[in-house]
Design an enzyme around this catalytic site. Structure first.
Site, mmCIF file in Angstrom:
data_model
loop_
_atom_site.group_PDB
_atom_site.id
_atom_site.type_symbol
_atom_site.label_atom_id
_atom_site.label_comp_id
_atom_site.label_asym_id
_atom_site.label_seq_id
_atom_site.Cartn_x
_atom_site.Cartn_y
_atom_site.Cartn_z
ATOM 1 N N ASP A 431 85.597 75.487 92.220
ATOM 2 C CA ASP A 431 84.750 76.577 91.580
ATOM 3 C C ASP A 431 85.767 77.088 90.507
ATOM 4 O O ASP A 431 87.033 77.219 90.597
ATOM 5 C CB ASP A 431 84.114 77.385 92.468
ATOM 6 C CG ASP A 431 83.046 76.874 93.349
ATOM 7 O OD1 ASP A 431 82.626 75.586 92.861
ATOM 8 O OD2 ASP A 431 82.714 77.336 94.146
ATOM 9 N N ASP A 752 81.402 78.446 97.687
ATOM 10 C CA ASP A 752 81.171 79.600 98.298
ATOM 11 C C ASP A 752 79.590 79.848 98.615
ATOM 12 O O ASP A 752 79.100 80.422 99.435
ATOM 13 C CB ASP A 752 81.639 80.856 97.606
ATOM 14 C CG ASP A 752 81.350 80.685 96.286
ATOM 15 O OD1 ASP A 752 80.513 79.623 95.569
ATOM 16 O OD2 ASP A 752 81.855 81.429 95.317
ATOM 17 N N ASP A 756 76.330 75.242 97.891
ATOM 18 C CA ASP A 756 77.514 74.288 97.853
ATOM 19 C C ASP A 756 77.502 73.523 99.269
ATOM 20 O O ASP A 756 78.249 72.624 99.346
ATOM 21 C CB ASP A 756 78.631 75.225 97.735
ATOM 22 C CG ASP A 756 78.735 75.633 96.545
ATOM 23 O OD1 ASP A 756 78.368 75.037 95.407
ATOM 24 O OD2 ASP A 756 79.380 76.453 96.282
#
Length: 1142
Positions: A431, A752, A756
């Site tokens: 990310d 997070d 996901d």
């Protein structure tokens, strides 16, 4: 704002069917209705509420709650609601019981091979041979082992089983304690969360799990919503739904446009400041809580169900290789042991039936079978020696040790094998927000007083007037709810509360060593004269204050390209006004604003305007008021890259790992951040795609994903922007399933958000964020980064490679031991019919030393040099060429030394040969030397094994691992103590002398004989001879005569066949050498002797023993048994000459 226990998913016991009746339990809504309602968004949801309930208050009436008073705080009512609608928490997955973990640990192939070997070995050790003996079976002396050895037979099997049990328990215990740690972390987080609800008109703080359907909750600025709900009334409420959509902009919610609020989202209610305080208090943003599944919660559960029947994630790389290796070693061991058995059997059969021309008699069968069983046991010993018992233990210790140490490096490992898979990672999909960047907007560049500062300027460099204006403009012209609070714990960054952009500006004030709080206290919120709040049309925010002289001052801030158009002046370096014409503006855009934008910064202009006391403008004519401004500063804001990330990414790339960035942000910012991190480098051939474009490229006309299209995209893809969670999952799956490269990719993913989960589960290693991560992400992950930092991933890679290397080191050590031991056992068994290394000794080497060695080698700390090589990949064999070279080279060296010692050792050290000693004779010095040498060679090989990549210096960093040093010295010490010769122990010295001859056991006799030194014996013989003179010779003759007669009688009796001497053609060559045990010679003594000799010789355990046991030595016997026997009478001895003179 810590993350909520129940992120956006709620699971509830599904109510039984009868409760699904239209008015469940007297409430006007069923669980299913509420669930479908929560799956809608925006206008659809409003329409549904209007159709079904009239309006939100209609929904409240159906749920029997009051929008102002809340629920009546009666336990019965709350309990009833919980029963019908479920509770507001996710029931944790049932933890595996210890026994389940034990069972899982037992599934390992190596362990299964070991268990089988151990059980066979144990079974054979308890096999008792039949007692009856027949002497027709020739020199087949039954293998009745002497007590000591027979009793020790089970040790081998038991010890292996013990090692298996150790491994299983250690593995299970590790898994169990990690699980416990993880649960502890979770429950601690859950207990800390409380939320404000209205019950009986009172504001109460209740734990999040205690919320029920129908509760009216009060949402404050910065709260994390603990459940899904509907907005009843609110004011300028914005919600951060980024963990749901990946979109970082806040979503505006209002009772008349989009009243649906989802749990786990952070709330950002910038209340409209123009309201009076009293009103604001009672119109708290109230929302009705429904502990329900949010939309993606529902989907996730369906998906979970589907996934349940998908096979588990494939074995970790190392496990796969180890299993393969164990099977190969097992096969090799089987072959070796089979050959051993075949050779022994053939040798025996040929010698007995061909050379000696025996016939197989029925009554001999048990005796022969017993022999074959003995050979089989030797075979099993070879097999057991071949299988590396220490291996599973080494793996377990290594992983457990690494996991413990990784906790210190901020990696909470949830699945042991993830740690080692990480060492093989070839791709990391990360990310952006929060992992590569700090997730805090910050001012990084500024243009103040005609100077463009690339860093935060020193306060002394600025004119006081400019500084003062800037501080006031920022402090006053921003929502007073936006603040920067001190950090929660030591060493953390200060907390930002409220609008991220405003926080960045306030942070800028703090960086200039000023404080916004005193300015706000001086001009409190209610003194503000007029506020033009920020909206998407204005793209700016302005605040008017009344000056002490009666005039007004307006502060404004906003997007630079819009505000600069309204500026007519600008402050120069001395803080004086200078006119600012359109030409100047274009100049500034080119030189200041565009370069900032190229760096991925958002530019914000800060300006002000003074109105003199006489002329109060028409405040409603906004365009008139916010014009003719004076520009104070232009600042560039970004979410900065964490300072340690570029170095970490460089390390990854050097280690052969491709880092890809997957983010919901726009492509320009993403590209700029990627360039700053070093993910993309100028001059490289790479792709930066947006989610839409990515999907267009990988899907065919029907909209299905095609692997070959994906294979064209992913190798060059470095940045995927504006991506949805499904894009992330698609990318990860595509890379894992791809077959284009020479080996399959091993992918790690960070995540997070709840969304996901699928990608984390699909990846080989899923990293969840410990601070920002939701529960769902943590549950799906393998490793939790407790500091949300990318550098921790690099540490994980380092540890993973270290585990792999530790195990390779141990393998190099263990296999050398095994190769040598197997060859020694094999040749020994074939040539001397007995292994030079006894079972118990092999066990000491195999189990004790290898267990300690695995501890020593598995605890080597990782070094940075591990990150300089490419990942091994899935197909590279566990034993590299270098290791093979080391193993074979060392094995050759060890074998040379051991065989030299075995076959000519007695000449070097001038000791008795231990070869061909009867199978169960006591330990000889010769073999003890061999054993000691063997162990010492292993011990020093342990130091060699520390390096496996062909480094020259094996002592490099040896003292950095105290465990290693302790173990090497400790093993050395134990080995020395273990091999102190028994003769040093006084109590055993007496064994041969005590009891009368008749009661003496064969073993004691043999021991006694061995204990007496040869020189001593010669001396005594000489004395007796010379003192007794002729007397002695006569006695000797009588003995020989008596013996002869008994022998000739014996020859006619078939029973005495079991003695070896009947094969002697001429009995003249027999010498009775019992005399050294006869202190005084008189007739009684001789008679006793004659009687003893007349009795048929006792059946002895084995042909080699007979000569010794009957105390008769054959001087010129051709068979090897007597010549090699250590105590045969010397041709030069006086007795011998006497005999020949006879």
């Amino acid at each position: 704002m810590g993350d909520m226990a129940n992120s956006s998913i709620e699971f509830h016991p599904k109510p039984q069917q009868q409760r699904e009746a239209p008015h469940a339990g007297g409430f006007g809504c069923t669980l299913a209705e509420l669930r479908t309602l929560m799956e809608l968004r925006g206008a659809e949801a409003l329409q549904k509420i209007q159709e079904a309930y009239g309006d939100v208050s209609g929904l409240c009436r159906r749920l029997k709650t009051s929008p102002t008073e809340g629920l009546a705080d009666s336990t019965n009512d709350l309990e009833k609601r919980r029963q019908i609608y479920g509770q507001n928490f996710i029931p944790p997955k049932q933890p595996k019981t210890f026994l389940q973990l034990v069972w899982e640990a037992l599934q390992d192939v190596t362990l299964i091979i070991l268990e089988v070997a151990a059980i066979v070995s144990l079974g054979l050790s308890f096999y008792a041979p039949p007692g009856e003996e027949s002497e027709a079976c020739g020199n087949v002396s039954g293998g009745a082992e002497d007590e000591g050895e027979a009793e020790a037979g089970w040790i081998e099997g038991a010890a292996i089983l013990l090692s298996v049990i150790c491994v299983v328990l250690v593995t299970a215990f590790n898994d169990w304690s990690k699980e416990k740690q993880f649960r502890g972390l979770q429950s601690r987080i859950e207990q800390e969360q409380k939320f404000t609800v209205i019950r009986n008109g009172q504001l109460l703080q209740v734990p999040v799990a205690a919320l029920v359907v129908g509760d009216i909750a009060q949402v404050k600025y910065g709260d994390l919503l603990p459940a899904d709900g509907v907005l009843i009334q609110g004011n300028d409420l914005k919600i951060d739904e980024s963990s749901l959509t990946g979109e970082s902009d806040h979503v505006r919610k209002s009772a008349d446009k989009d009243p649906m609020l989802l749990s786990g989202k952070q709330q950002d209610g910038a209340m409209d400041s123009s309201q009076t305080r009293a009103k604001k208090q009672d119109g708290a943003v109230a929302m009705e809580m429904q502990p329900l599944k949010s939309a993606e919660g529902g989907e996730m559960e369906e998906r979970e169900k589907k996934k349940a029947n998908v096979p588990k994630k494939e074995k970790s790389v190392l496990q796969g290789k180890l299993t393969k290796l164990a099977v190969q070693i097992g096969k090799a061991g089987l072959v070796m042991s089979a050959i051993t058995v075949i050779i022994l059997v053939l040798y025996f059969v040929i010698e007995t039936f061909v050379v000696d021309g025996r016939v197989w008699l029925a009554e001999c069968t048990p005796v022969y079978v017993q022999y074959f069983v003995k050979f089989f046991i030797i075979g099993v010993t070879v097999l057991v020696v071949a299988v590396p018992e220490g291996l599973p233990l080494a793996v377990t210790i290594s992983l457990a040790y690494s996991v413990k140490k990784m906790m210190k490096d901020n990696n909470l490992v949830r699945h042991l094998d993830a740690c080692e898979t990480m060492g093989n990672a070839t791709a990391i999909c990360s990310d952006k927000t929060g992992t590569l960047t700090t997730n805090r907007m910050t001012v990084v560049q500024s243009y103040l007083g005609d100077t463009h500062y690339k860093e935060i300027p020193a306060p002394s460099a600025l004119t006081p007037k400019i500084l003062d204006l800037l501080v006031h403009a920022i402090s006053i012209n921003s929502a007073y709810t936006t603040k920067i609070l001190p950090p929660e714990k030591e060493g953390a960054l200060p907390r930002q509360v409220g609008n991220k952009t405003e926080c960045a500006l306030l942070g800028f004030v703090l960086d200039l060593k000023r404080d916004f709080q005193p300015v706000r206290e001086q001009i409190p919120e209610d003194k503000l004269y007029k506020v033009y709040t920020f909206n998407s049309v204005r793209k700016s925010m302005s605040t008017v204050i009344r000056m002490p002289d009666g005039g007004f001052r307006l502060f404004s801030k906003g997007a630079s390209e819009i505000l600069l158009k309204k500026c007519t002046n600008i402050l120069n370096s001395n803080g004086e006004l200078r006119s600012f014409r359109p030409r100047d503006r274009d100049d500034m855009v080119k030189k200041i604003i565009e370069p900032m934008a190229c760096d991925g910064l958002r530019t914000i202009c800060i300006a002000y305007r003074d109105f003199s006391a006489g002329q109060e403008p028409d405040w409603d004519n906004e365009n008139e008021v916010v014009g003719d401004l004076t520009c104070i500063a232009v600042v560039g804001i970004e979410d900065p890259v964490r300072p340690e990330v570029p170095e970490a990414i460089r390390k990854c790339q050097r280690a052969g790992i491709t880092v890809r960035m997957v983010t919901g942000d726009n492509i320009n910012t993403a590209r700029a951040i990627a360039a700053k991190c070093g993910i993309i480098q100028p001059g490289e051939d790479f792709l930066c795609l947006e989610g839409k474009e990515f999907n267009r490229r990988i899907r065919n006309e029907k909209g299905e994903i095609e692997q070959e299209r994906l294979d064209k995209v992913w190798p060059k893809l470095r940045v995927l922007a504006r991506s949805s969670p499904t894009d992330k999952h698609t990318l990860v799956k595509g890379i894992i399933d791809s077959t284009t490269g020479e080996q399959r990719q091993v992918v790690a993913v960070t995540g997070d958000g709840t969304n996901d989960g699928p990608a984390l589960k699909k990846a080989d290693v899923g990293f969840a964020m410990g601070i920002a991560g939701t529960d769902v992400a943590k549950e799906a992950s393998d490793i939790i980064l407790t500091d949300d930092n990318f550098t921790s991933i690099v540490k994980a890679v380092m540890w993973g490679r270290n585990v792999y290397d530790s195990i390779s080191k141990f393998l190099q050590f263990q296999l050398t031991v095994n190769v040598v031991a197997v060859i020694v056992a094999f040749t020994g068994a074939c040539i001397t019919q007995d292994s030079p290394l006894k079972a118990v000794q092999m066990l000491w080497v195999n189990l004790i030393m290898d267990t300690f060695a695995s501890l020593a080698l598995a605890t080597e700390p990782p070094t940075e040099s591990l990150l300089l090589r490419k990942p091994y990949g899935r197909d590279k064999p566990l034993i590299s060429r270098t290791m093979m070279k080391n193993i074979l080279g060392h094995a050759v060296y060890q074998l040379t030394i051991i065989f030299t010692l075995l076959f000519v050792g007695e000449l070097f050290f001038d000791i008795d040969s231990g070869r061909n000693a009867p199978l169960h004779s006591p330990p000889s010095e010769h073999y003890t030397i061999i054993f000691n040498t063997f162990v010492m060679m292993q011990l020093f090989n342990e130091i060699n094994a520390r390096k496996i990549h062909g480094e020259r210096n094996v002592f490099d960093g040896i003292f950095s691992n105290p465990i290693f040093c302790t173990i090497v010295l400790g093993t050395f010490g134990i080995q020395v103590i273990a091999t102190i010769p028994t003769s040093q122990l006084k109590c055993l010295k007496e064994a041969g002398h005590g009891p009368g001859k008749d009661e003496m056991t064969d073993e004691e006799l043999a021991e006694g004989e061995e204990e007496i030194d040869h020189a001593e014996r010669e001396l005594r013989r000489g004395q007796i001879l010379w003192f007794r003179g002729l007397n002695r010779i006569q006695t000797q003759i009588r003995v020989v005569k008596a013996f002869r007669s008994s022998l000739y009688e014996g020859l006619e009796k078939p029973e005495s066949k079991s003695s070896i001497h009947n094969f002697m053609a001429t009995p003249e060559f027999l010498i009775n050498d019992y005399t050294h045990n006869i202190p005084l010679i008189d007739d009684t003594d001789v008679d006793e002797n004659e009687e003893r000799l007349r009795a048929p010789p006792p059946p002895a355990p084995n042909q080699n023993n007979n000569a010794i046991d009957s105390g008769i030595y054959l001087a010129t016997h051709v068979t090897k048994s007597a010549t090699s026997s250590a105590f045969s009478s010397r041709p030069g001895s006086p007795l011998h000459s006497v005999e020949t003179s006879l």
